[in-house]
Design a protein around this motif. Structure first.
Motif, short mmCIF file in Angstrom:
data_model
loop_
_atom_site.label_atom_id
_atom_site.label_comp_id
_atom_site.label_asym_id
_atom_site.label_seq_id
_atom_site.Cartn_x
_atom_site.Cartn_y
_atom_site.Cartn_z
N ARG A 68 0.83 -1.21 0.00
CA ARG A 68 0.00 0.00 0.00
C ARG A 68 0.87 1.26 0.00
O ARG A 68 0.57 2.22 -0.70
N LEU A 100 -1.44 -6.90 -3.92
CA LEU A 100 -2.75 -6.54 -3.40
C LEU A 100 -3.87 -7.33 -4.06
O LEU A 100 -4.83 -7.72 -3.40
N TYR A 107 -7.40 -1.84 -1.85
CA TYR A 107 -6.85 -0.54 -1.49
C TYR A 107 -6.71 0.37 -2.70
O TYR A 107 -6.30 -0.04 -3.77
#
Length: 133
Positions: A68, A100, A107
């Protein structure tokens, strides 16, 4: 040149796990810049390509946190590409996104979240906005 502490040689994945843990827990390293860290990016690449998160219950969470961070730091803010490397096809974004997606984390960087509508527009509003009345 990397500022890794001197110690006995070990596999790159061991160093990557330590770097990921330090960055995910907010300790960073000597290579950290104001808004990004090339060492953390290298560690993320090693972990993602090796398919092994750091050991322990928090391993996936640690890698996800760094993914992130990398995605946020490299997200493009215009036609020039991402901020640190100014490439339109940033491989760091690709590596972070790959992780991710693998862990099913939806995210989005804060700059993208700010552009998302908080309320779904009605059909009437969409017609007015698009001019298709």
């Amino acid at each position: 040149m990397s500022m890794l502490p001197e110690s006995t040689p070990g596999p790159a994945i061991s160093w990557a796990h330590r770097i990921i843990t330090d960055h995910a827990e907010g300790r960073g390293c000597a290579e950290c810049r104001a808004r990004w860290c090339p060492t953390a990016e290298w560690a993320l690449w090693v972990v993602v390509t090796d398919h092994l998160p750091p050991p322990g219950d928090d391993g996936k969470r640690l890698v996800t946190t760094v993914a992130r961070q990398v995605l946020t730091n490299h997200w493009p803010y215009g036609v020039d590409g991402c901020r640190p490397c100014a490439l339109p096809d940033c491989t760091r974004i690709q590596v972070a996104t790959c992780w991710l997606q693998a862990v099913r984390d939806d995210y989005l960087p804060p700059a993208v979240q700010a552009l998302r509508p908080t309320v779904v527009p009605t059909d009437e509003e969409l017609r007015r906005i698009t001019g298709l009345e």
